[in-house]
Write an enzyme that holds these catalytic residues in place. Sequence first.
Site, PDB file in Angstrom:
ATOM      1  N   HIS A 106      -0.351   5.826 -11.883  1.00  0.00           N
ATOM      2  CA  HIS A 106       0.810   5.922 -10.973  1.00  0.00           C
ATOM      3  C   HIS A 106       2.153   5.784 -11.692  1.00  0.00           C
ATOM      4  O   HIS A 106       2.275   5.059 -12.672  1.00  0.00           O
ATOM      5  CB  HIS A 106       0.685   4.950  -9.804  1.00  0.00           C
ATOM      6  CG  HIS A 106       0.687   3.495 -10.165  1.00  0.00           C
ATOM      7  ND1 HIS A 106       1.847   2.758 -10.256  1.00  0.00           N
ATOM      8  CD2 HIS A 106      -0.320   2.632 -10.432  1.00  0.00           C
ATOM      9  CE1 HIS A 106       1.543   1.499 -10.554  1.00  0.00           C
ATOM     10  NE2 HIS A 106       0.233   1.393 -10.676  1.00  0.00           N
ATOM     11  N   ASP A 135       1.813  -1.860 -15.948  1.00  0.00           N
ATOM     12  CA  ASP A 135       1.452  -1.402 -14.598  1.00  0.00           C
ATOM     13  C   ASP A 135       2.506  -0.424 -14.094  1.00  0.00           C
ATOM     14  O   ASP A 135       3.452  -0.827 -13.448  1.00  0.00           O
ATOM     15  CB  ASP A 135       1.332  -2.639 -13.697  1.00  0.00           C
ATOM     16  CG  ASP A 135       0.921  -2.292 -12.282  1.00  0.00           C
ATOM     17  OD1 ASP A 135       0.468  -1.168 -12.052  1.00  0.00           O
ATOM     18  OD2 ASP A 135       1.075  -3.162 -11.400  1.00  0.00           O
ATOM     19  N   GLU A 169       1.694   3.949  -5.573  1.00  0.00           N
ATOM     20  CA  GLU A 169       0.560   3.018  -5.589  1.00  0.00           C
ATOM     21  C   GLU A 169       0.982   1.622  -5.167  1.00  0.00           C
ATOM     22  O   GLU A 169       0.253   0.920  -4.462  1.00  0.00           O
ATOM     23  CB  GLU A 169      -0.064   2.969  -7.000  1.00  0.00           C
ATOM     24  CG  GLU A 169      -1.407   2.244  -7.081  1.00  0.00           C
ATOM     25  CD  GLU A 169      -1.303   0.731  -7.257  1.00  0.00           C
ATOM     26  OE1 GLU A 169      -2.308   0.042  -7.046  1.00  0.00           O
ATOM     27  OE2 GLU A 169      -0.215   0.238  -7.590  1.00  0.00           O
ATOM     28  N   GLU A 170       2.163   1.197  -5.622  1.00  0.00           N
ATOM     29  CA  GLU A 170       2.583  -0.190  -5.382  1.00  0.00           C
ATOM     30  C   GLU A 170       2.876  -0.479  -3.919  1.00  0.00           C
ATOM     31  O   GLU A 170       3.047  -1.626  -3.533  1.00  0.00           O
ATOM     32  CB  GLU A 170       3.810  -0.530  -6.243  1.00  0.00           C
ATOM     33  CG  GLU A 170       3.564  -0.460  -7.750  1.00  0.00           C
ATOM     34  CD  GLU A 170       2.613  -1.536  -8.263  1.00  0.00           C
ATOM     35  OE1 GLU A 170       2.100  -2.323  -7.442  1.00  0.00           O
ATOM     36  OE2 GLU A 170       2.378  -1.571  -9.483  1.00  0.00           O
ATOM     37  N   GLU A 194      -5.264   1.963 -14.444  1.00  0.00           N
ATOM     38  CA  GLU A 194      -4.530   0.705 -14.379  1.00  0.00           C
ATOM     39  C   GLU A 194      -4.876  -0.072 -15.645  1.00  0.00           C
ATOM     40  O   GLU A 194      -5.809   0.286 -16.360  1.00  0.00           O
ATOM     41  CB  GLU A 194      -4.951  -0.098 -13.139  1.00  0.00           C
ATOM     42  CG  GLU A 194      -4.560   0.533 -11.809  1.00  0.00           C
ATOM     43  CD  GLU A 194      -3.107   0.280 -11.401  1.00  0.00           C
ATOM     44  OE1 GLU A 194      -2.342  -0.321 -12.180  1.00  0.00           O
ATOM     45  OE2 GLU A 194      -2.745   0.697 -10.291  1.00  0.00           O
ATOM     46  N   HIS A 379       4.022  -7.498 -12.197  1.00  0.00           N
ATOM     47  CA  HIS A 379       4.675  -7.991 -10.982  1.00  0.00           C
ATOM     48  C   HIS A 379       5.420  -9.309 -11.252  1.00  0.00           C
ATOM     49  O   HIS A 379       5.560 -10.132 -10.366  1.00  0.00           O
ATOM     50  CB  HIS A 379       3.669  -8.228  -9.840  1.00  0.00           C
ATOM     51  CG  HIS A 379       2.969  -6.968  -9.397  1.00  0.00           C
ATOM     52  ND1 HIS A 379       2.471  -6.789  -8.138  1.00  0.00           N
ATOM     53  CD2 HIS A 379       2.701  -5.821 -10.061  1.00  0.00           C
ATOM     54  CE1 HIS A 379       1.904  -5.588  -8.050  1.00  0.00           C
ATOM     55  NE2 HIS A 379       2.027  -4.990  -9.208  1.00  0.00           N
TER      56      HIS A 379
HETATM   57 ZN    ZN Z   1      -0.676  -0.452 -10.743  1.00  0.00          ZN
END
Ligand code: ZN
Length: 410
Positions: A106, A135, A169-170, A194, A379
């Site tokens: 993504h 990510d 995706e997030e 991922e 994140h």
């Molecule tokens: Zn991801």
Amino acid sequence: MRTLAIRLAFTALVLGFTGAHAADDALLVAARADRAATLDTLRQLVSFDSGTLNGDGVRKVADIVEPRLQAMGFATERLDAKPSAGVNVVGRLDGKGSKKVLLLAHMDTVYLDGTAVKQPFRIDGNKAYGVGIADDKAGIAVVLHAVALLKAAGFDDFGRITVLFNADEERGSAGSRELIRKLASESDAVLSFEGTGIERESIRTGTSGIARVTVTIIGKASHAGAAPERGVNALVEAADLVLRTQDIDDRAKGLRFNWTVERAGEVSNIIPDQATVEADVRYRREADLEEALAKLRERVARQRLKDAKLEVAVSRGRPPLMSTDGARRIVKIAQAIYSEIGLTLDESEGGGGGTDAAYAATTNQAVVESMGLPGAGVHANSEEYVVVDRIPARLYLAAELIKRVLSAKE
Ligand SMILES: [Zn+2]
């Protein structure tokens, strides 16, 4: 060179009977040589913001990756990702064989605008830092470089390699999940890129589905001092419900059921007439969720205060990625590839985090996840990085796995 040839011939002889492989030394050498170029791709991909809500940012990623796919011979298209802000990029490359694989990564990140300026790309020792670098910009970089390695090696024993770089995706893949399903259903296997952990690298064949349960309890208000017995205490009913559902959580099954939020009452001298409790639910199989919800409803019906009214609402998030025989076969191949070069790759079937690769698996497809780079700090807003010296092994793993999955003859 000659020793290498002899060793390869010998290994081929020994392994020929078992159908096993030896490492592809030329591909390994090429993967090692590609480390700096991969870092450069990562630098480009993390030099600006591309949060899911930033459509221009996601399109900027598309502006980088689409021409790179085209340069390798892919026919590409850019599809609107409504209701999400960005676009999805699809590339298709046809070969001379028959098997088809979908490679998934993504383009969006979880970060808000302004983060890329504050966290420019930098390499510090063995770590490469950047916004969304693990990510999932690394996933995009590994796809681009692994396919380039196969192209350079002249590999064409495949029906089709399809690449999907999606936009959202997030935030649950609302604008790409149908596309993921469709492209997956047209493929024999799906590899999702991922990242993986820094302590132990693993390949995931299953991830949990997510649901949220809310129970609303309606009671009856009354003066807490003068006439409490004329009320129906919604808080008491809520508390009792929490206690009489403690056995729904079943760790061994990967079914996690946990009450996380409770609200009731406003002032201390009134019996509360309303309460709500919320539970977070993670599950491996649809049947496990159904069983948990049936148990919950049965416990809800066994209420402590007969005049209370209880209502259950369930909101579903991502489905689980369910492990299939096909996925486990791919894991075995991946583990063999790693052990041939002296490395270890774990299989992981659990994990509370969702993945949009789960949409690919809704047709019982062979799907494996975590083909990106080892990294940490996702994140986390400040310290996201990937491990630099693992780049060659991961490029080799991806390229060799794509090759063996596509040229498998069964
Ligand atoms: Zn991801």
